[in-house]
Write a protein that holds these residues in place. Structure first.
Motif, PDB file in Angstrom:
ATOM      1  N   ILE A 139       1.719  10.501  -2.618  1.00  0.00           N
ATOM      2  CA  ILE A 139       2.125  10.772  -0.679  1.00  0.00           C
ATOM      3  C   ILE A 139       3.029   9.511  -0.970  1.00  0.00           C
ATOM      4  CG2 ILE A 139       1.520   9.884   1.566  1.00  0.00           C
ATOM      5  CD1 ILE A 139      -1.235  10.593   0.677  1.00  0.00           C
ATOM      6  N   GLY A 191       2.120   2.881  -3.190  1.00  0.00           N
ATOM      7  CA  GLY A 191       1.348   4.199  -3.900  1.00  0.00           C
ATOM      8  C   GLY A 191       0.155   2.849  -4.904  1.00  0.00           C
ATOM      9  N   LEU A 215       6.967  11.427  -0.348  1.00  0.00           N
ATOM     10  CA  LEU A 215       7.675  11.399   0.995  1.00  0.00           C
ATOM     11  C   LEU A 215       8.998  10.559   0.775  1.00  0.00           C
ATOM     12  CD1 LEU A 215       4.493  10.832   3.522  1.00  0.00           C
ATOM     13  CD2 LEU A 215       6.269  12.705   2.947  1.00  0.00           C
ATOM     14  N   LEU A 228       1.050  -0.934  -0.018  1.00  0.00           N
ATOM     15  CA  LEU A 228       0.005  -0.254  -0.503  1.00  0.00           C
ATOM     16  C   LEU A 228       0.916   0.883  -0.127  1.00  0.00           C
ATOM     17  CD1 LEU A 228      -3.208   1.147   0.228  1.00  0.00           C
ATOM     18  CD2 LEU A 228      -2.451   1.473   2.565  1.00  0.00           C
ATOM     19  N   VAL A 229       2.270   0.848   0.332  1.00  0.00           N
ATOM     20  CA  VAL A 229       3.443   2.236   1.359  1.00  0.00           C
ATOM     21  C   VAL A 229       3.297   2.790  -0.304  1.00  0.00           C
ATOM     22  CG1 VAL A 229       4.980   2.688   1.979  1.00  0.00           C
ATOM     23  CG2 VAL A 229       3.176   1.873   3.597  1.00  0.00           C
ATOM     24  N   CYS A 239      -8.208   5.541   6.305  1.00  0.00           N
ATOM     25  CA  CYS A 239      -7.894   5.824   4.695  1.00  0.00           C
ATOM     26  C   CYS A 239      -6.536   5.544   4.579  1.00  0.00           C
ATOM     27  CB  CYS A 239      -9.154   6.852   4.192  1.00  0.00           C
ATOM     28  SG  CYS A 239      -7.550   8.101   3.952  1.00  0.00           S
ATOM     29  N   ILE A 248      -0.345   5.861   4.102  1.00  0.00           N
ATOM     30  CA  ILE A 248       0.811   6.058   3.601  1.00  0.00           C
ATOM     31  C   ILE A 248       1.180   7.290   4.547  1.00  0.00           C
ATOM     32  CG2 ILE A 248       1.445   6.256   1.618  1.00  0.00           C
ATOM     33  CD1 ILE A 248      -0.712   5.110   0.553  1.00  0.00           C
ATOM     34  N   ALA A 249       0.720   7.834   4.833  1.00  0.00           N
ATOM     35  CA  ALA A 249       1.430  10.320   5.521  1.00  0.00           C
ATOM     36  C   ALA A 249       1.968   8.492   6.640  1.00  0.00           C
ATOM     37  CB  ALA A 249       0.165  10.516   5.301  1.00  0.00           C
ATOM     38  N   LYS A 264      -4.566   7.003   2.245  1.00  0.00           N
ATOM     39  CA  LYS A 264      -3.741   7.812   1.961  1.00  0.00           C
ATOM     40  C   LYS A 264      -3.550   8.437   3.587  1.00  0.00           C
ATOM     41  CE  LYS A 264      -6.787  10.774   0.429  1.00  0.00           C
ATOM     42  NZ  LYS A 264      -7.315  11.687  -0.503  1.00  0.00           N
ATOM     43  N   GLU A 265      -4.604   8.356   4.720  1.00  0.00           N
ATOM     44  CA  GLU A 265      -3.259   8.207   5.604  1.00  0.00           C
ATOM     45  C   GLU A 265      -2.832   7.511   6.580  1.00  0.00           C
ATOM     46  OE1 GLU A 265      -6.364   9.125   9.252  1.00  0.00           O
ATOM     47  OE2 GLU A 265      -7.840  10.256   7.834  1.00  0.00           O
ATOM     48  N   LEU A 276       5.041   6.618   6.429  1.00  0.00           N
ATOM     49  CA  LEU A 276       6.196   6.944   5.996  1.00  0.00           C
ATOM     50  C   LEU A 276       6.218   8.333   6.920  1.00  0.00           C
ATOM     51  CD1 LEU A 276       5.704   7.134   1.933  1.00  0.00           C
ATOM     52  CD2 LEU A 276       6.846   5.298   3.268  1.00  0.00           C
ATOM     53  N   LYS A 283      -2.510   7.731  -3.909  1.00  0.00           N
ATOM     54  CA  LYS A 283      -1.515   7.641  -2.863  1.00  0.00           C
ATOM     55  C   LYS A 283      -0.262   7.101  -3.712  1.00  0.00           C
ATOM     56  CE  LYS A 283      -4.685   3.727  -2.642  1.00  0.00           C
ATOM     57  NZ  LYS A 283      -4.815   2.697  -2.797  1.00  0.00           N
TER      58      LYS A 283
END
Lengths: 209, 209
Positions: free
Chosen positions: B200, A163, B204, A160-161, A195, A200-201, A197-198, A204, B197
């Motif tokens: 982000i 993307g 990052l 997921l991270v 979600c 991933i944020a 996006k949160e 990272l 995604k």
DNA sequence: CCCTATTTCACCCAAAGAGGGGATTGCGGA
DNA sequence: TCCGCAATCCCCTCTTTGGGTGAAATAGGG
């Protein structure tokens, strides 16, 4: 040729003693001394110092902005922070602004000389406790597994991270789309986010995984 | 009490000369020497060294895994890399694995003594060029603005990267939902990504912004 | 003065994602 | 043996997003 140094330090007594100290060694030349860095960019452009010693806590304009200004105006000038602050926030703000070194004010004078030579030679002088913090920032040993993710969830999160979409993750792990969604739901709950996006944020920026 | 040191280094001659060197100083005690780190975790648990000197390129099991094993088994043991490698990939892999220092093999013996004392005292000894690379990794000086984002797009992206939704971004910037979407579309085009995604993840991991 | 880039906003449609269910298998610990 | 948990899969609904298209106001450069 002597190393041209400029000092930004608002404490008059300390600044003067620094100047005195540096002048005592004829490998160094103090090209300027200031008690704030409002004009830091201009000063750097005009005097073209090899090294800048920069305090953080100064009136009118702080040293973090000072570093930014100087590195933008004269990228080849080495900026070494010289401060009492040891907190992560200021430290990493300075590093992100482009500082080439970070010395605490408790640094003994002899080490200060070494540090200037070191930064001129392409090094990055840091007080030991600072260097330790910097290295520790790379290893996510902090509370990486406090979120108690299962092995499979960790795999899903890693993808997921990067993307990837749910569908792509499903393909990569050879499992169904719905299974990935199921894992993602559990991951969001465990990470306390709502979600992807949160998630991933969070991963990272906190260097989880 | 003498500092207990264990050495992992596959080059026999180098390892022996390191042992000889360290034994010449009675502040240090070599508690073990190995030419690979397959059993690194066990060795660390049994001999409880204060410091480990770790080579990277070894047969059977490389030093990066070695660091991971040791830091997992004995987090309080300080692991200092001792290698010829200067490339970013190996360097940051070691740091992420939890290394407490990184010395190049060209380090003079006197500095090696200092480094061991430094790491024991809670510091993080690094060869100058390594320290420089580490600090540079914080400043996104690379080519942050190669993507040619406008001022407003940058603002939107900054909020997106924090994990905020389109609606939240619109509220924070006091503009309409559709305007934010419009900016996002342009941002995706400029960053060459297809969704938030990916944006982000790209921002990052490449330290854009 | 015209052209361009920026910023703003709107509408449509299809795809993706989030949140809520529920269900089955298999494995290891109490 | 039974329980719990991880992992797998499915359905339904509603919201969010991505992609396309268009357009108005504004500012700046040639």
């Amino acid at each position: 040729m002597a190393v041209r140094i400029i000092i930004f330090e608002d404490n008059d007594r300390l600044r003067e003693s620094l100047v005195y100290l540096l002048k005592s060694n004829n490998a160094f030349e103090v090209a300027g001394e200031y008690n704030n860095c409002r004009e830091a960019a201009t000063i750097a452009r005009v005097y073209k110092p090899d090294v800048v010693l920069m305090d953080i806590d100064m009136p009118l304009s702080n040293g973090i902005d000072g570093v930014k200004q100087i590195k933008e105006a004269m990228p080849q000038t080495a900026v070494v922070m010289y401060t009492v602050f040891e907190d992560d926030e200021k430290l990493f703000a300075c590093l992100c602004a482009g500082a080439n070194g970070y010395l605490l004010k408790k640094t003994p004078p002899a080490r200060l000389f070494d540090a200037i030579e070191e930064v001129i030679a392409g090094g990055a002088p840091m007080s030991p406790s600072i260097a330790r913090r910097v290295l520790e920032s790379f290893s996510p040993k902090k509370q990486a597994r406090q979120y108690d993710l299962s092995a499979r969830e960790t795999e899903v999160l890693q993808l997921l991270v990067k993307g990837h979409s749910t569908k792509i993750i499903a393909d990569k792990l050879f499992i169904s789309f719905e299974t990935v969604r199921s894992h993602l739901k559990n991951i969001y709950t465990k990470l306390h986010v709502n979600c992807g996006k949160e998630a991933i944020a969070k991963v990272l920026s906190e260097r989880i995984l």
